[in-house]
Design a protein around this motif. Structure first.
Motif, PDB file in Angstrom:
ATOM      1  N   SER A   6       0.864  -1.173   0.000  1.00  0.00           N
ATOM      2  CA  SER A   6       0.000   0.000   0.000  1.00  0.00           C
ATOM      3  C   SER A   6       0.904   1.227   0.000  1.00  0.00           C
ATOM      4  N   TYR A   7       0.468   2.262  -0.694  1.00  0.00           N
ATOM      5  CA  TYR A   7       1.307   3.451  -0.884  1.00  0.00           C
ATOM      6  C   TYR A   7       0.576   4.718  -0.467  1.00  0.00           C
ATOM      7  N   ARG A   8       1.342   5.654   0.101  1.00  0.00           N
ATOM      8  CA  ARG A   8       0.844   6.980   0.452  1.00  0.00           C
ATOM      9  C   ARG A   8       2.027   7.934   0.341  1.00  0.00           C
ATOM     10  N   ASP A   9       1.968   8.813  -0.640  1.00  0.00           N
ATOM     11  CA  ASP A   9       3.072   9.743  -0.903  1.00  0.00           C
ATOM     12  C   ASP A   9       4.382   8.957  -1.018  1.00  0.00           C
ATOM     13  N   ASP A  10       5.388   9.282  -0.201  1.00  0.00           N
ATOM     14  CA  ASP A  10       6.675   8.587  -0.252  1.00  0.00           C
ATOM     15  C   ASP A  10       6.743   7.397   0.708  1.00  0.00           C
ATOM     16  N   TYR A  11       5.591   6.995   1.261  1.00  0.00           N
ATOM     17  CA  TYR A  11       5.543   5.911   2.237  1.00  0.00           C
ATOM     18  C   TYR A  11       4.947   4.657   1.624  1.00  0.00           C
ATOM     19  N   THR A  12       5.419   3.515   2.106  1.00  0.00           N
ATOM     20  CA  THR A  12       4.926   2.216   1.651  1.00  0.00           C
ATOM     21  C   THR A  12       4.749   1.309   2.853  1.00  0.00           C
ATOM     22  N   ILE A  13       3.699   0.508   2.826  1.00  0.00           N
ATOM     23  CA  ILE A  13       3.544  -0.597   3.762  1.00  0.00           C
ATOM     24  C   ILE A  13       3.578  -1.853   2.913  1.00  0.00           C
ATOM     25  N   SER A  14       4.407  -2.805   3.308  1.00  0.00           N
ATOM     26  CA  SER A  14       4.574  -4.029   2.528  1.00  0.00           C
ATOM     27  C   SER A  14       4.624  -5.249   3.438  1.00  0.00           C
ATOM     28  N   LYS A  90       2.494  11.648  12.210  1.00  0.00           N
ATOM     29  CA  LYS A  90       2.134  11.841  10.802  1.00  0.00           C
ATOM     30  C   LYS A  90       0.972  10.942  10.382  1.00  0.00           C
ATOM     31  N   GLY A  91       0.362  10.251  11.346  1.00  0.00           N
ATOM     32  CA  GLY A  91      -0.735   9.340  11.032  1.00  0.00           C
ATOM     33  C   GLY A  91      -0.281   7.989  10.498  1.00  0.00           C
ATOM     34  N   LEU A  92       1.010   7.714  10.564  1.00  0.00           N
ATOM     35  CA  LEU A  92       1.537   6.466  10.003  1.00  0.00           C
ATOM     36  C   LEU A  92       1.151   5.244  10.822  1.00  0.00           C
ATOM     37  N   SER A  93       1.101   5.375  12.142  1.00  0.00           N
ATOM     38  CA  SER A  93       0.708   4.221  12.964  1.00  0.00           C
ATOM     39  C   SER A  93      -0.751   3.858  12.706  1.00  0.00           C
ATOM     40  N   LYS A  94      -1.605   4.859  12.530  1.00  0.00           N
ATOM     41  CA  LYS A  94      -3.017   4.585  12.196  1.00  0.00           C
ATOM     42  C   LYS A  94      -3.123   3.886  10.850  1.00  0.00           C
ATOM     43  N   TRP A  95      -2.364   4.367   9.890  1.00  0.00           N
ATOM     44  CA  TRP A  95      -2.363   3.742   8.565  1.00  0.00           C
ATOM     45  C   TRP A  95      -1.872   2.294   8.650  1.00  0.00           C
ATOM     46  N   LEU A  96      -0.793   2.062   9.415  1.00  0.00           N
ATOM     47  CA  LEU A  96      -0.243   0.718   9.573  1.00  0.00           C
ATOM     48  C   LEU A  96      -1.271  -0.223  10.194  1.00  0.00           C
ATOM     49  N   ILE A  97      -1.894   0.185  11.292  1.00  0.00           N
ATOM     50  CA  ILE A  97      -2.888  -0.669  11.947  1.00  0.00           C
ATOM     51  C   ILE A  97      -4.088  -0.881  11.033  1.00  0.00           C
ATOM     52  N   ASN A  98      -4.495   0.133  10.317  1.00  0.00           N
ATOM     53  CA  ASN A  98      -5.612  -0.012   9.377  1.00  0.00           C
ATOM     54  C   ASN A  98      -5.284  -1.055   8.304  1.00  0.00           C
ATOM     55  N   GLU A  99      -4.081  -1.006   7.760  1.00  0.00           N
ATOM     56  CA  GLU A  99      -3.685  -1.983   6.736  1.00  0.00           C
ATOM     57  C   GLU A  99      -3.673  -3.397   7.306  1.00  0.00           C
TER      58      GLU A  99
END
Length: 159
Positions: A6-14, A90-99
């Motif tokens: 999953s991608y958001r701007d320059d961030y990726t969760i893989s 930056k909301g990254l932990s929320k995004w990570l848990i959501n994924e």
């Protein structure tokens, strides 16, 4: 299991294990956490080998991590969740848990388990609550298992 990214701007969760910075994860868990203080690298490697892992990256640098231990049909344990200090807020932990919560192999589970003494506010947003009947739960806990003086610690090397 299919690799999901999953991608958001320059961030990726893989979920690609080959992308994980094992030494970086080890450095953080062994030195910056209470729950995995002094964890041996081979113990960490084994835990990653036997888990569904989520790496969080800024460009190509790993900045966060979480892993799931599960049978993928009834239960999942969420553990080793972290985002490096300089990337928090930056909301990254929320995004990570959501994924993690949206992963297709983790749907329809009867129970999720999490042990934490930090960021309860985050996990509550995803339905985690305090144990309704703690008297039903038992544990066998060895908080010194990673202590080098503990002679019962048997770590196997990954090949």
């Amino acid at each position: 299991m299919k690799i999901i990214e999953s991608y958001r701007d320059d961030y990726t969760i893989s979920t690609n294990k080959d992308k994980l910075d094992i030494l970086g994860i080890h450095k953080f868990l062994a030195n910056e956490t209470d729950w995995a203080k002094d964890i041996p690298i081979n113990t960490l490697k084994t835990s990653i080998k036997n888990s569904l892992n989520f790496g969080l990256y800024y460009k190509n640098q790993q900045i966060g991590f979480a892993r799931i231990i599960s049978d993928f049909s009834t239960i999942a344990y969420l553990g080793d969740v972290f985002v490096l200090q300089e990337y928090r807020g930056k909301g990254l932990s929320k995004w990570l848990i959501n994924e993690i919560m949206q992963h297709p192999n983790l749907q329809g589970l009867r129970r999720w388990i999490l042990l934490t003494n930090t960021a309860e506010w985050l996990y509550k947003k995803y339905g985690f609550t305090e144990i309704a009947n703690p008297e039903f739960y038992m544990e066998k806990h060895n908080p010194n298992v990673y202590n080098s003086r503990n002679t019962t610690n048997t770590n196997k090397t990954l090949k």
